[in-house]
Design a protein around this motif. Structure first.
Motif, mmCIF file in Angstrom:
data_model
loop_
_atom_site.group_PDB
_atom_site.id
_atom_site.type_symbol
_atom_site.label_atom_id
_atom_site.label_comp_id
_atom_site.label_asym_id
_atom_site.label_seq_id
_atom_site.Cartn_x
_atom_site.Cartn_y
_atom_site.Cartn_z
ATOM 1 N N SER A 1 -66.786 10.000 -104.171
ATOM 2 C CA SER A 1 -65.623 9.924 -103.742
ATOM 3 C C SER A 1 -65.207 9.753 -102.672
ATOM 4 N N PHE A 2 -63.920 9.788 -101.501
ATOM 5 C CA PHE A 2 -64.228 9.988 -100.474
ATOM 6 C C PHE A 2 -64.416 11.067 -99.610
ATOM 7 N N PHE A 3 -64.097 11.913 -100.108
ATOM 8 C CA PHE A 3 -64.936 13.238 -99.793
ATOM 9 C C PHE A 3 -66.831 13.571 -100.390
ATOM 10 N N LYS A 4 -67.103 12.910 -101.157
ATOM 11 C CA LYS A 4 -68.267 13.378 -101.951
ATOM 12 C C LYS A 4 -68.763 11.535 -102.030
ATOM 13 N N PRO A 5 -69.228 11.235 -101.292
ATOM 14 C CA PRO A 5 -70.153 8.928 -101.498
ATOM 15 C C PRO A 5 -70.012 9.743 -102.434
ATOM 16 N N SER A 6 -69.979 8.314 -102.983
ATOM 17 C CA SER A 6 -72.223 7.855 -104.164
ATOM 18 C C SER A 6 -72.998 6.950 -103.612
ATOM 19 N N VAL A 7 -74.284 8.221 -103.393
ATOM 20 C CA VAL A 7 -75.027 6.850 -102.967
ATOM 21 C C VAL A 7 -75.133 5.461 -103.964
ATOM 22 N N ALA A 8 -75.484 5.548 -105.314
ATOM 23 C CA ALA A 8 -75.706 4.275 -106.049
ATOM 24 C C ALA A 8 -74.563 3.959 -106.154
ATOM 25 N N TYR A 9 -73.410 3.909 -106.004
ATOM 26 C CA TYR A 9 -73.029 3.171 -106.187
ATOM 27 C C TYR A 9 -72.478 1.936 -104.248
ATOM 28 N N HIS A 10 -72.318 2.624 -103.671
ATOM 29 C CA HIS A 10 -72.703 2.564 -102.101
ATOM 30 C C HIS A 10 -74.603 1.606 -102.086
ATOM 31 N N LEU A 11 -75.226 1.770 -102.877
ATOM 32 C CA LEU A 11 -75.953 1.470 -102.448
ATOM 33 C C LEU A 11 -75.916 -0.498 -103.450
ATOM 34 N N ALA A 12 -75.156 0.208 -104.409
ATOM 35 C CA ALA A 12 -75.531 -1.080 -105.439
ATOM 36 C C ALA A 12 -74.499 -1.973 -105.311
ATOM 37 N N THR A 13 -73.616 -1.713 -104.267
ATOM 38 C CA THR A 13 -72.354 -2.857 -104.004
ATOM 39 C C THR A 13 -72.524 -3.301 -102.620
ATOM 40 N N LYS A 14 -73.683 -2.917 -102.025
ATOM 41 C CA LYS A 14 -73.975 -3.444 -100.134
ATOM 42 C C LYS A 14 -75.315 -4.351 -100.566
ATOM 43 N N THR A 15 -76.460 -3.870 -101.809
ATOM 44 C CA THR A 15 -77.200 -4.663 -101.536
ATOM 45 C C THR A 15 -77.214 -5.780 -102.199
ATOM 46 N N THR A 16 -78.232 -6.543 -101.494
ATOM 47 C CA THR A 16 -78.004 -8.010 -102.253
ATOM 48 C C THR A 16 -79.128 -8.571 -103.026
ATOM 49 N N PHE A 17 -79.716 -7.186 -103.680
ATOM 50 C CA PHE A 17 -80.426 -7.809 -105.323
ATOM 51 C C PHE A 17 -79.525 -6.782 -105.902
ATOM 52 N N SER A 18 -79.882 -7.752 -107.144
ATOM 53 C CA SER A 18 -79.517 -7.160 -108.808
ATOM 54 C C SER A 18 -79.646 -5.936 -108.808
ATOM 55 N N THR A 19 -78.957 -4.948 -109.419
ATOM 56 C CA THR A 19 -79.202 -3.339 -109.675
ATOM 57 C C THR A 19 -78.820 -2.803 -110.764
ATOM 58 N N ILE A 20 -79.632 -1.852 -111.287
ATOM 59 C CA ILE A 20 -78.972 -1.587 -112.549
ATOM 60 C C ILE A 20 -79.396 0.243 -112.269
ATOM 61 N N LEU A 21 -77.813 0.552 -112.793
ATOM 62 C CA LEU A 21 -77.358 1.993 -112.548
ATOM 63 C C LEU A 21 -77.534 3.123 -113.693
ATOM 64 N N ILE A 22 -77.901 3.933 -114.124
ATOM 65 C CA ILE A 22 -77.930 4.683 -115.073
ATOM 66 C C ILE A 22 -77.091 6.021 -114.759
ATOM 67 N N PRO A 23 -76.398 6.492 -115.530
ATOM 68 C CA PRO A 23 -75.362 7.841 -115.409
ATOM 69 C C PRO A 23 -76.472 8.773 -116.458
ATOM 70 N N GLN A 24 -76.408 9.804 -115.357
ATOM 71 C CA GLN A 24 -77.217 10.704 -115.656
ATOM 72 C C GLN A 24 -76.774 12.141 -115.825
#
Length: 467
Positions: free
Chosen positions: A441-464
């Motif tokens: 969220s705005f107050f608690k940003p997700s590291v995974a979300y920002h990395l996945a959308t900003k990196t130039t590499f293919s990404t697999i995100l795992i819900p935990q």
């Protein structure tokens, strides 16, 4: 009192073993009925047709505890069930011995227990052949939702506390070790030589058995057998290389191409499959929305193509991550991965490293791990414990798999510093976990979300899940 309808070889053996109950046997053959009554003092016979309501009216049904019917003709057993449930309105247990398949629907309304001796015999033989993997044959829905396994070799699920395994769609019900029961609490570890009882989704358990027994990587069969690839325009078809490469190497048994408000040419897919020497199955589904597909039981991973200008950017990726219980892959156009890079800045470091190691084994490449922490002067006690835990987990996996895992710890902002670290790489598949149902969220940003959308590499995100 037990009523047995019809006396064949099976029923006679059953009568011989029921010595502590009074038995009434209904048999049309007078000689066979007389023989049974003379051999077994605890048995009384009624000569007549068990499918006749007149015969049943001769019996004191108030004292009956069980009814067993074993006619080869399922319709005869069905008629008996009708008399008991509809005519006499009795709720006592009925066991139907059947030698034919696909009859469950016929008996569904009568609430009976169906037993197929042939199926049970086959399962017993298969269990003996497998030696270390047995399905329950007379418990629950009898479709493999309960299995027993002998853990014969080390895998990444052994020698780890159960609370750190974080199972999905399955649970350890019991552990037997040295002929003693071990209650599966969170601090218990599964060891080589254990006999383990596991309960869960039948399709998941069959794949899980391979992990326990042989250490065979199964991703994403832990979640489902299908890889769902979403196409939003014709331009996506020009960027399928990475997705097809992923499908070729992971264990998904079928590729479902979900065409969202567009048309996908089958020739292009066939050509890509042939070029990549893929023999696995695929299908094309047209739809106007895709959200209902995200959590299908047989869906193992959802794959989206990321281009510089793509319809996906107009979608709320956060909404996708929030609604799905399955892994999500954001694929770039590259069709090769030199390594698997995993971020331990995930809710469950053990689980995400487990997935990364599986992927590295499937792609036959090395795995590296990275973790971002605060500078030493700014770390609190919890930060220090997490850092130490990361070292422990990486060392455990090195020991379990007998592989080298390059591990890098960097200091600073986890998004900015991880992106800077990744920018030094040429080609890789990035893996990271995020908190299930809470992709930031705005107050608690997700590291995974920002990395996945900003990196130039293919990404697999795992819900935990998070304790």
């Amino acid at each position: 009192m037990i009523i047995i309808c019809g006396i064949g070889y099976f029923e006679e053996q059953l009568i011989a073993n029921i010595k502590d109950r009074e038995v009434i046997a209904i048999e049309l053959d007078k000689e066979k009925a007389a023989k049974i009554e003379s051999q077994y003092p605890h048995v009384k016979t009624i000569v007549g047709d068990a499918s006749s309501v007149l015969v049943w009216k001769k019996i004191d049904l108030d004292n009956v505890q069980h009814i067993i019917t074993a006619f080869k003709d399922a319709d005869v057993s069905l008629e008996i069930c009708f008399f008991i449930r509809k005519t006499f309105k009795l709720d006592l247990p009925i066991l139907v011995i059947s030698y034919s398949g696909d009859i469950e629907d016929k008996f569904a309304e009568f609430g009976v227990t169906l037993i197929n001796p042939l199926e049970m015999s086959i399962n017993l033989v298969i269990n003996k052949l497998n030696k270390n993997y047995s399905k329950a044959i007379d418990i629950g829905i009898r479709k493999g939702e309960l299995i027993e396994m002998n853990v014969l070799s080390k895998s990444h699920l052994t020698d780890r506390k159960l609370k750190n395994i974080k199972p999905s769609n399955w649970h350890v019900a019991a552990i037997y070790r040295n002929n003693e029961i071990v209650i599966p609490t969170g601090n218990v570890k599964i060891e080589v030589g254990d006999k383990v009882i596991i309960f869960g989704e039948p399709k998941v358990l069959e794949n899980l058995a391979n992990i326990f027994l042989k250490g065979i990587p199964q991703f994403p069969l832990q979640y489902g057998k299908i890889m769902s690839l979403y196409i939003f325009s014709d331009k996506d078809l020009l960027s399928l290389g990475g997705s097809v490469h992923l499908f070729k190497h992971i264990r998904s048994q079928r590729l479902e191409i979900i065409a969202v408000d567009t048309v996908v040419g089958e020739e292009k897919i066939i050509s890509l499959f042939e070029k990549n020497e893929i023999t696995k199955d695929f299908g094309i589904i047209s739809t106007q929305t895709f959200f209902e597909n995200l959590n299908r039981p047989d869906n193992g991973i959802n794959v989206f193509i990321q281009r510089k200008s793509t319809f996906l950017k107009k979608l709320k990726i956060k909404q996708i991550l929030k609604e799905t219980l399955k892994p999500t892959a954001l694929m770039k156009n590259g069709s090769d991965f030199s390594k698997i890079m995993v971020s331990l800045n995930s809710p469950d470091m053990t689980h995400i490293l487990e997935i990364a190691v599986e992927l590295a084994r499937l792609f036959k490449v090395e795995v590296e791990a990275v973790y971002t922490t605060l500078p030493k002067a700014l770390r609190n006690e919890e930060d220090a414990e997490l850092l130490q835990e990361s070292y422990t987990i990486v060392n455990d996996f090195k020991s379990i798999y007998k592989i080298n895992i390059n591990y890098t710890v960097i200091e600073g902002n986890p998004v900015r510093e991880t992106l800077r670290f990744l920018s030094k790489e040429d080609s890789l598949l990035f893996v990271i976990g995020y908190e299930r149902f809470n992709p930031g969220s705005f107050f608690k940003p997700s590291v995974a979300y920002h990395l996945a959308t900003k990196t130039t590499f293919s990404t697999i995100l795992i819900p935990q899940s998070v304790d």
